[in-house]
Motif scaffolding. Structure first.
Motif, PDB file in Angstrom:
ATOM      1  N   THR B 245       0.831  -1.026   0.015  1.00  0.00           N
ATOM      2  CA  THR B 245      -0.090   0.024   0.142  1.00  0.00           C
ATOM      3  C   THR B 245       0.901   1.308  -0.084  1.00  0.00           C
ATOM      4  N   HIS B 246       2.058   1.125   0.805  1.00  0.00           N
ATOM      5  CA  HIS B 246       2.905   2.429   0.471  1.00  0.00           C
ATOM      6  C   HIS B 246       3.866   2.412  -0.632  1.00  0.00           C
ATOM      7  N   PRO B 247       3.842   3.478  -1.321  1.00  0.00           N
ATOM      8  CA  PRO B 247       4.627   3.136  -2.592  1.00  0.00           C
ATOM      9  C   PRO B 247       6.239   2.747  -2.360  1.00  0.00           C
ATOM     10  N   TYR B 248       6.777   3.182  -1.126  1.00  0.00           N
ATOM     11  CA  TYR B 248       8.118   2.458  -0.922  1.00  0.00           C
ATOM     12  C   TYR B 248       8.199   0.887  -0.844  1.00  0.00           C
ATOM     13  N   GLY B 282       7.420  17.166   5.418  1.00  0.00           N
ATOM     14  CA  GLY B 282       6.359  16.208   4.819  1.00  0.00           C
ATOM     15  C   GLY B 282       6.799  14.903   4.843  1.00  0.00           C
ATOM     16  N   CYS B 283       6.366  13.897   3.691  1.00  0.00           N
ATOM     17  CA  CYS B 283       6.428  12.734   3.755  1.00  0.00           C
ATOM     18  C   CYS B 283       8.055  12.502   3.280  1.00  0.00           C
ATOM     19  N   ARG B 284       8.631  11.652   4.132  1.00  0.00           N
ATOM     20  CA  ARG B 284      10.107  11.571   3.918  1.00  0.00           C
ATOM     21  C   ARG B 284      10.499  10.751   2.820  1.00  0.00           C
ATOM     22  N   PHE B 285       9.582   9.872   2.051  1.00  0.00           N
ATOM     23  CA  PHE B 285       9.899   9.198   0.772  1.00  0.00           C
ATOM     24  C   PHE B 285       9.529  10.306  -0.381  1.00  0.00           C
ATOM     25  N   ALA B 286       8.949  11.231  -0.018  1.00  0.00           N
ATOM     26  CA  ALA B 286       8.429  12.323  -1.434  1.00  0.00           C
ATOM     27  C   ALA B 286       9.426  12.571  -2.265  1.00  0.00           C
ATOM     28  N   PRO B 287      10.690  12.867  -1.864  1.00  0.00           N
ATOM     29  CA  PRO B 287      11.718  13.220  -2.705  1.00  0.00           C
ATOM     30  C   PRO B 287      12.038  12.239  -3.955  1.00  0.00           C
ATOM     31  N   ARG B 288      11.777  10.827  -3.376  1.00  0.00           N
ATOM     32  CA  ARG B 288      12.025   9.748  -4.336  1.00  0.00           C
ATOM     33  C   ARG B 288      10.572   9.045  -4.772  1.00  0.00           C
ATOM     34  N   CYS B 289       9.388   9.571  -4.313  1.00  0.00           N
ATOM     35  CA  CYS B 289       8.465   8.920  -4.626  1.00  0.00           C
ATOM     36  C   CYS B 289       7.614   9.272  -6.033  1.00  0.00           C
ATOM     37  N   PRO B 290       7.664   8.388  -6.889  1.00  0.00           N
ATOM     38  CA  PRO B 290       6.891   8.586  -8.177  1.00  0.00           C
ATOM     39  C   PRO B 290       5.575   9.281  -8.365  1.00  0.00           C
ATOM     40  N   LEU B 291       5.048   8.907  -7.197  1.00  0.00           N
ATOM     41  CA  LEU B 291       3.660   9.139  -7.069  1.00  0.00           C
ATOM     42  C   LEU B 291       3.278  10.179  -6.110  1.00  0.00           C
ATOM     43  N   ALA B 292       4.018  10.799  -5.740  1.00  0.00           N
ATOM     44  CA  ALA B 292       3.803  12.121  -4.869  1.00  0.00           C
ATOM     45  C   ALA B 292       2.989  13.121  -5.114  1.00  0.00           C
ATOM     46  N   LEU B 293       2.207  13.720  -4.371  1.00  0.00           N
ATOM     47  CA  LEU B 293       1.362  14.835  -4.765  1.00  0.00           C
ATOM     48  C   LEU B 293       2.153  15.992  -4.356  1.00  0.00           C
ATOM     49  N   ALA B 295       0.617  17.888  -1.823  1.00  0.00           N
ATOM     50  CA  ALA B 295       0.555  17.806  -0.339  1.00  0.00           C
ATOM     51  C   ALA B 295       1.318  16.987   0.376  1.00  0.00           C
ATOM     52  N   CYS B 296       2.085  15.904  -0.275  1.00  0.00           N
ATOM     53  CA  CYS B 296       3.105  15.132   0.463  1.00  0.00           C
ATOM     54  C   CYS B 296       4.209  15.831   0.964  1.00  0.00           C
ATOM     55  N   ARG B 297       4.644  17.079   0.200  1.00  0.00           N
ATOM     56  CA  ARG B 297       5.793  17.767   0.685  1.00  0.00           C
ATOM     57  C   ARG B 297       5.426  18.779   1.725  1.00  0.00           C
ATOM     58  N   ASP B 300       3.271  15.376   7.354  1.00  0.00           N
ATOM     59  CA  ASP B 300       3.662  14.142   7.514  1.00  0.00           C
ATOM     60  C   ASP B 300       2.469  13.159   7.411  1.00  0.00           C
ATOM     61  N   PRO B 301       2.665  12.074   6.471  1.00  0.00           N
ATOM     62  CA  PRO B 301       1.213  11.383   6.449  1.00  0.00           C
ATOM     63  C   PRO B 301       1.246  10.422   7.678  1.00  0.00           C
ATOM     64  N   PRO B 302      -0.208  10.324   8.447  1.00  0.00           N
ATOM     65  CA  PRO B 302       0.052   9.511   9.443  1.00  0.00           C
ATOM     66  C   PRO B 302      -0.323   7.933   8.990  1.00  0.00           C
ATOM     67  N   ALA B 313       1.658   4.257   6.089  1.00  0.00           N
ATOM     68  CA  ALA B 313       1.601   5.849   6.208  1.00  0.00           C
ATOM     69  C   ALA B 313       1.750   6.705   4.945  1.00  0.00           C
ATOM     70  N   CYS B 314       0.762   6.633   4.106  1.00  0.00           N
ATOM     71  CA  CYS B 314       0.802   7.184   3.041  1.00  0.00           C
ATOM     72  C   CYS B 314      -0.390   8.212   2.704  1.00  0.00           C
ATOM     73  N   PHE B 315      -0.490   9.227   2.144  1.00  0.00           N
ATOM     74  CA  PHE B 315      -1.593  10.049   2.005  1.00  0.00           C
ATOM     75  C   PHE B 315      -2.425   9.642   0.787  1.00  0.00           C
ATOM     76  N   ARG B 316      -1.859   8.411   0.073  1.00  0.00           N
ATOM     77  CA  ARG B 316      -2.644   7.881  -1.158  1.00  0.00           C
ATOM     78  C   ARG B 316      -3.178   6.515  -0.944  1.00  0.00           C
ATOM     79  N   ALA B 317      -3.034   6.035   0.489  1.00  0.00           N
ATOM     80  CA  ALA B 317      -3.271   4.512   0.758  1.00  0.00           C
ATOM     81  C   ALA B 317      -4.836   4.293   0.379  1.00  0.00           C
TER      82      ALA B 317
HETATM   83  S1  SF4 Z   1       2.699  10.263   0.949  1.00  0.00           S
HETATM   84 FE1  SF4 Z   1       2.843  11.145  -1.037  1.00  0.00          FE
HETATM   85  S2  SF4 Z   1       5.119  10.928  -1.274  1.00  0.00           S
HETATM   86 FE2  SF4 Z   1       4.780   9.718   0.682  1.00  0.00          FE
HETATM   87  S3  SF4 Z   1       4.739   7.681  -0.019  1.00  0.00           S
HETATM   88 FE3  SF4 Z   1       2.485   8.369  -0.079  1.00  0.00          FE
HETATM   89  S4  SF4 Z   1       2.137   9.343  -2.211  1.00  0.00           S
HETATM   90 FE4  SF4 Z   1       4.469   9.122  -1.983  1.00  0.00          FE
END
Ligand code: SF4
Ligand SMILES: Nc1ncnc2c1ncn2[C@@H]1O[C@H](COP(=O)(O)OP(=O)(O)OP(=O)(O)O)[C@@H](O)[C@H]1O
Ligand SMILES: [Mg+2]
Lengths: 304, 335, 324
Positions: B245-248, B282-293, B295-297, B300-302, B313-317
Motif C-alpha cells: 500500500t505504501h509506494p516505498y 512532509g513525507c520522507r519518501f516524497a523526494p523519491r516517490c514517483p506518485l507524490a502529490l 500535499a505530500c511535501r 507528515d502522512p499518519p 503511512a501514505c496520503f494515497r493509501a
Molecule cells: S505520502 Fe505521498 S510521497 Fe509519501 S509515499 Fe505516499 S504518495 Fe509518496
C-alpha cells in the motif's frame, strides 16, 4: 629595518592557498596537548638563544662569597636562585646554558633521522627488488641491537662529541622511519597520478622526487619529532655515565656532577631536581607534539 | 494470541559532531507471541538502531528520546538498569551479524556457552555443558566443535553458534540483526532453513532484521517496512506482498527478485534515503516517490489502517489499487 | 612448527650479524685496541699470548674466523684488566641483572596493566585527564634522574634502604642461591626495582589503555552487554583479557630491551650487573670484556624477541591455528 619588512612583502607577493600552516594552526588550537608541547619548545628555544644574557654567571666560574670563602654548596638565595655546586659554581647559570646542548642534540638528531629514514624509505620503496630486501633486512638488524649499550660502545670508539652522539642516535633510529615511509611509498606509487606521470614520460628519478617525496614529508616530520626525545635522553644518559662531551655543560653533566659529588647525600635538591625537570619537559613536549601530530596525520574515525 | 512486544513512539538519536541524528523516529511496532516479524528497509534506515534499542544496549553517543518498549505488558524503559540487565538474554536475546567480531576470539565456544548458561542461567557447569551439546545439535552443529575457537568456524557455523547462543535460555523473543547477510547464497539458505525449523518447533517469537525481502517472505508471517527512521507499512507478509500500500513497499518489491507477481524487470528505486540529521519536510519518501502529490511535501502522512492488521503511512493509501497498477510499470520508476 | 623453525633461524642470523658488526667495529677502528690499550704492566710474554689468542697478528678474515669459532665455543677471551676469562666475569653478574630486570618488569606490568585498564574504564574522567600526562612524564624522565630522586629520598633522607650495591660489603654466603634469597639482597634490590618499575610502567599502562578502548568498541563487548553480563565481568573477562595479549609480547620485548637499558640504573645504584660491567669495561678500554658484556646483552635481547613471538602465539588462539 628593511630586512624586517622584506618577508611580509614576499609573502604578499606570492599569494598561497591556506595550506599546511593554516591547517597546522587550526589543528593546534583544537589539540591542547600539542599546543602545550609547542609552547614548551618555544620557551626552551628562547632560553637557549638568550642563555648568555639570562645566566647571571659564567657557568664554570668558581665563585667566592664576599668574605672571600669558596661559595660551595650554597642553598638557593636571591644571588644564586638554585644555589651553588660543591665547587662554587652557579647552578641556575648551568641550567640555563644546559638547554643548548640538549636542544642541539634533539633537533639535529630529528633532522638526521628524518633525512636518513626518508632517503632509505624512498629508495627501498621505489626501487624494490633486492635493494629493498637488503635495506629492510638491515633495518631489522639495527632494530635488533640493544640501544644504549650500542651507543656507549660506538661513542667510546669514535669519541664523545655532541655530533657523534647525534650520529649514533641517527644510526640506530632511522629504521622505524624508513619502514613506515617505505610502505607509504609503496602505496603511493600505485596511485593514479604516478601512473599518469609515467605515461607522460616523466623519468623515474623525477617521479620519485617530484611526485612521491613531497607526500612523505609529514611522516618524516613525525618520526623526526619522535627522535627528539630519544636523542636528548640518550645524550643525558651518556653524560651521566661519563661518556658525554666533557667540554660542554649539559643537564646530563650537571646531574652527573651532582651525583658524583654527593649532592644526594647532602639532599641538595635544588641542584639535581631542576635539570631533571627540564629534561622531562623537553622530552614530554616532543611526545605531546608527535602524539598530536599523529592524530592530524591519522585521524581516528568515530567518537564518543 | 496476545501481544508479546509492544513498541510505542520509540525514538533514538545519535550525537555526531554536535548534530543529532534521529535514526529511529516515533516507531510503533507490535509482535504477537509466537510470531516472526521481518523488519526490512534500505541500508541506513535505522533497523539495527531499532533492534539494539529494543535490547536497550546502544553505543555511548546514542540516546533514547522517548517511547515505551513493553514486553508482556511491562515497560522495559521504566526499569532500573540493573533490573533491565536481569531481563536480558533470559527474556530477550540477540543474534548479531557474526561477520563482525561478535564472538570473543580468545575463548572456546564451550566457555562462551557456559558463560551464558551458568552466569545468566544459573546452571551448574555439567548441566550447562549438556545443554550446550543439545543446543549445538539443534542448530545443526557437531557438538565436538564446542571446544573450538570462533576463528576455527566457517561463517555459516559461526552464525549457527550465535543462534544456539541466543536460544540458550529459552528467551521469549529473539532479535536477529541481518542473520544471514554475510553468508554466501547456499549457506544462507541452510541457515534460513534452520531458523525456520526452529521457529516452527519451538514456537519462537522473533524479529528478523534484513534488507532482503525474500528472507522475510521465507521466514516471517509479519512484515514491517522501515524508511528513514520510520515504520511506513506493516501487516502480514501475505498482505504486504500481495497488496503493498505504501509506494516505498511497492518499490522494494519491484527491486527484489522472486516474488509472487513479477514485473518485467527488476527496477531499483532511484535516489538515496534522506540525511537523517536533516530529514525533508512532509513525507520522507516524497523526494523519491514517483506518485507524490504536492500535499505530500507539506505534512507528515499518519499511519492509516487499510485492512485489519495492515497499516500504511501514505496520503494515497486509499487509492492503493490504482497506485499498484502504476507501480508495476518500470517506466513509473525511471524518470 | 615451521613457524618456530623459521623464527629460530632468523634469530641465529641476527645473532651472527650482531657478532659480525661488533667484530668490525672493534677491528676497523683506527687504533688497534690491543696495542693502544694493553696494560703497560703486561709482560712481553703476556702480550704475545693475548695477541695470539685473538689472532691479532693474522689477516683480518682469518681473525674473523677465529673470532667466530671462539664465540661459538663460548670463548670470549681474557679481560685486559682483570686478567680473568670474560665468560666467568659476565656469568658472575648475569643473575643480578636478570633478577633486577624481571622483578622490575613484573611490578611494572602488573601495575601498568591495572592502571591502563582503569584509565580506559574511566575514560573522560578527571582521573584519566590527570593520569595520562603524568604517565607520559614518567616515560620522559631520564631513568638515572628518577634513581637519584629515589636515592635522595629513601636512602639518604629516610635511611630506609641502602644506597648501592647488592650485598653488604664482606658478607659471605654458602651458595649463590642463598645470597640471592637473603634479606640483605632484597633490601638492596628494592630501590633499583622501584626506579626501574616507575620508568617501565608507562608503556604497559598506555598500551593497555589504548587496547582496552579499542576492544570496548568491538562487537563482542556489545554482545556481552546484551547477554546481561555484569560490567565488571565484561571489563575483566572480555575487554581486559583481549587487551592483555599485546602486553605479553611487550613484556618479553621489554625484558630484552631492559637488560640493555639497565645500564643506567645499575650505575646509579652501583648494582653489580651486566650494564655496570659494560660501562666499566668501556671506560677502562677493556675491550674483550666490553665485547663479551655487549654480546650477552644482545643475546638476551634477541632471544627475548624470539620468545615474544612464540608467546604471542601461545596466548592468541588465532596465531596458533595458523591464521593471521
Ligand atoms: S505520502 Fe505521498 S510521497 Fe509519501 S509515499 Fe505516499 S504518495 Fe509518496
Ligand atoms: N554509532 C553511531 N553513531 C552515529 N551515527 C550512527 C551510529 N550508528 C548508526 N548511525 C547512523 O544511524 C543511521 C541508522 O543506522 P543503522 O545502523 O541503524 O541502519 P541500518 O538500517 O541497520 O543499516 P544497515 O542495513 O546498513 O545495517 C545511519 O544514518 C547511521 O549513519
Ligand atoms: Mg544494520
Amino acid at each position: 629595518m628593511a630586512s624586517i619588512e622584506l618577508p611580509h612583502i614576499a609573502a604578499a607577493a606570492r599569494p598561497r592557498a591556506p595550506g599546511l600552516f593554516a591547517r597546522l594552526a587550526r589543528h593546534l588550537a583544537k589539540n591542547p596537548s600539542a599546543l602545550i608541547g609547542v609552547s614548551i619548545y618555544l620557551v626552551f628555544v628562547l632560553v637557549a638563544a638568550l642563555a648568555g644574557s639570562i645566566a647571571p654567571y659564567d657557568p664554570i666560574e668558581i665563585l667566592f662569597t664576599e668574605d672571600g670563602q669558596l661559595a660551595a654548596s650554597l642553598p638557593p638565595s636571591a644571588a644564586h636562585l638554585l644555589g651553588t655546586t660543591n665547587l662554587g659554581r652557579d647552578v641556575f647559570s648551568q641550567l640555563v646554558l644546559g638547554a643548548r646542548p640538549s636542544l642541539f642534540v634533539g633537533l639535529t638528531a630529528a633532522v638526521a633521522v628524518a633525512t636518513i629514514g626518508s632517503a632509505v624509505g624512498l629508495v627501498a620503496g621505489y626501487l624494490g627488488g633486492w635493494v629493498d630486501r637488503a635495506l629492510m633486512r638491515l633495518a631489522d638488524l639495527v632494530l635488533g641491537l640493544p640501544f644504549l649499550p650500542f651507543v656507549i660502545v660506538l661513542v667510546a670508539l669514535i669519541g664523545p662529541s655532541l655530533q657523534n652522539i647525534v650520529l649514533t642516535v641517527a644510526i640506530l633510529l632511522w629504521p622505524n622511519a624508513a619502514r613506515v615511509i617505505r610502505s607509504q611509498v609503496l602505496t603511493l606509487s600505485q596511485r593514479q597520478f604516478i601512473e599518469a606521470a609515467r605515461v607522460t614520460g616523466a623519468g623515474e628519478w623525477r617521479i620519485m622526487l617530484v611526485h612521491i617525496a613531497p607526500n612523505i614529508v609529514p611522516l618524516a616530520f613525525l618520526y623526526g619529532s619522535i627522535a627528539v626525545g630519544w636523542a636528548i635522553l640518550t645524550q643525558a644518559s651518556l653524560s651521566f655515565l661519563g661518556f658525554g662531551a666533557t667540554d660542554t655543560i649539559s643537564w646530563g653533566t650537571m646531574l652527573q656532577d651532582a651525583y658524583a659529588s654527593q649532592a644526594l647525600d647532602r639532599e641538595q635538591f635544588s641542584w639535581f631536581v631542576p635539570p631533571g625537570i627540564c629534561l622531562v619537559l623537553v622530552v614530554l613536549a616532543g611526545f605531546l607534539i608527535s602524539r598530536g601530530y599523529e592524530e592530524l596525520l591519522f585521524p581516528k574515525l568515530g567518537e564518543g | 494470541m496476545g501481544t508479546l512486544l509492544e513498541v510505542k513512539g520509540l525514538s533514538v538519536s545519535y550525537r555526531r559532531g554536535g548534530v543529532a541524528v534521529r535514526a529511529v523516529d516515533a516507531v510503533d511496532l507490535d509482535v504477537p507471541a509466537g510470531a516472526m516479524l521481518g523488519l526490512v528497509g534500505e541500508s541506513g534506515c535505522g533497523k539495527s538502531t531499532l533492534a539494539r534499542a529494543l535490547m536497550g544496549v546502544l553505543p555511548g553517543n546514542a540516546s533514547i528520546d522517548g517511547g515505551r518498549v513493553a514486553l508482556d505488558g511491562e515497560d522495559l524503559t521504566e526499569l532500573t538498569p540493573a533490573k533491565r540487565r536481569q531481563r536480558l538474554w533470559r527474556e530477550l536475546s540477540f543474534v548479531p551479524q557474526t561477520s563482525m567480531n561478535a564472538l570473543d576470539p580468545v575463548y572456546r565456544l564451550r566457555d562462551q556457552m557456559r558463560e551464558v548458561l551458568c552466569e545468566r542461567g544459573g546452571l551448574p557447569t555439567k548441566a550447562a555443558d549438556e545443554r550446550a551439546v543439545a543446543l549445538f545439535r539443534s542448530v545443526g552443529l557437531d557438538p565436538v566443535r564446542l571446544t573450538d575457537f570462533p576463528h576455527q568456524f566457517s561463517g555459516g557455523m559461526r552464525q549457527r553458534a550465535a543462534i544456539a547462543m541466543a536460544l540458550a535460555l529459552n528467551p521469549k523473543l529473539v532479535i536477529a540483526d541481518e542473520p544471514v547477510t554475510a553468508l554466501d547464497v547456499i549457506v544462507q539458505r541452510q541457515v534460513l532453513d534452520t531458523i525456520r525449523r526452529l521457529g516452527r518447533d519451538l514456537g519462537l517469537s522473533a524479529i528478523i532484521v534484513t534488507h532482503d525481502i525474500s528472507v522475510v517472505t521465507y521466514l516471517c508471517g509479519l512484515t514491517a517496512v522501515m524508511y528513514a527512521g520510520r515504520i511506513v507499512e506493516q501487516g502480514t507478509t501475505e498482505a504486504l506482498t500481495r497488496r503493498p500500500t505504501h509506494p516505498y513497499t511497492m518499490g522494494l518489491m519491484n527491486a527484489s527478485p522472486d516474488l509472487h507477481e513479477p514485473v518485467e524487470t527488476l527496477v531499483p528505486i532511484e535516489g538515496a534515503p534522506p540525511d537523517l540529521a536533516d530529514p525533508p519536510k512532509g513525507c520522507r519518501f516524497a523526494p523519491r516517490c514517483p506518485l507524490a502529490l504536492a500535499a505530500c511535501r507539506e505534512s507528515d502522512p499518519p499511519p492509516v489502517v487499510v485492512e485489519p492488521g495492515h497499516s500504511a503511512a501514505c496520503f494515497r493509501a486509499a487509492e492503493a489499487g490504482a497506485l499498484r497498477e502504476a507501480a508495476r510499470k518500470a517506466s513509473t520508476w525511471t524518470r | 612448527m615451521a613457524y618456530f623453525g623459521r623464527r629460530f633461524l632468523h634469530m641465529l642470523i641476527v645473532l651472527w650479524a650482531i657478532a659480525t658488526i661488533l667484530f668490525l667495529l672493534f677491528r676497523l677502528m683506527p687504533t688497534d685496541p690491543s696495542i693502544a690499550h694493553l696494560d703497560p704492566t703486561f709482560t712481553e710474554e703476556q702480550r704475545q699470548l693475548v695477541r695470539a689468542q685473538f689472532g691479532l697478528d693474522r689477516p683480518l678474515f682469518e681473525q674473523y674466523l677465529i673470532y667466530m669459532k671462539n664465540l661459538a665455543e663460548g670463548e670470549f677471551g681474557l679481560s685486559f684488566r682483570q686478567r680473568q676469562p670474560v665468560m666467568g666475569l659476565v656469568l658472575a653478574v648475569l643473575p643480578n641483572t636478570l633478577l633486577l630486570t624481571s622483578s622490575a618488569l613484573i611490578v611494572a606490568y602488573l601495575f601498568g596493566a591495572l592502571l591502563g585498564a582503569s584509565l580506559a574504564w574511566r575514560r573522560g574522567s578527571l582521573f584519566e585527564k590527570i593520569s595520562v600526562p603524568l604517565v607520559l612524564a614518567t616515560r620522559a624522565a631520564p631513568e638515572f634522574w628518577l634513581g637519584m630522586i629515589v636515592l635522595a629520598i629513601f636512602a639518604f633522607g629516610l635511611n630506609w634502604f641502602p644506597s648501592g650495591g647488592a650485598n653488604v660489603a664482606g658478607a659471605r654466603y654458602a651458595s649463590e642461591w642463598e645470597r640471592i634469597f637473603s634479606l640483605d639482597y632484597l633490601r638492596h634490590l628494592v630501590l633499583p626495582v622501584l626506579t626501574l618499575a616507575i620508568y617501565l610502567q608507562g608503556l604497559p599502562a598506555l598500551l593497555m589503555r589504548s587496547n582496552m578502548l579499542e576492544i570496548m568498541r568491538e562487537e563482542f563487548v556489545t554482545m556481552a552487554r546484551m547477554k546481561g553480563l555484569s560490567e565488571r565481568r565484561i571489563m575483566l573477562r572480555h575487554a581486559a583479557r583481549n587487551a592483555l595479549l599485546p602486553l605479553v609480547t611487550a613484556f618479553a620485548l621489554g625484558f630484552g630491551q631492559s637488560v640493555g637499558g639497565n645500564v643506567v640504573i645499575e650505575n646509579v645504584f652501583s648494582w653489580p650487573g651486566l650494564g655496570r660491567l659494560l660501562v666499566d669495561a668501556v671506560a677502562n678500554s677493556d675491550y674483550p670484556l666490553a665485547q663479551g658484556a655487549f654480546l650477552v646483552i644482545a643475546f638476551v635481547l634477541v632471544v627475548m624477541n624470539f620468545i615474544a613471538d612464540l608467546m604471542y602465539g601461545l596466548l592468541d588462539p588465532r596465531v596458533v591455528h595458523g591464521e593471521h
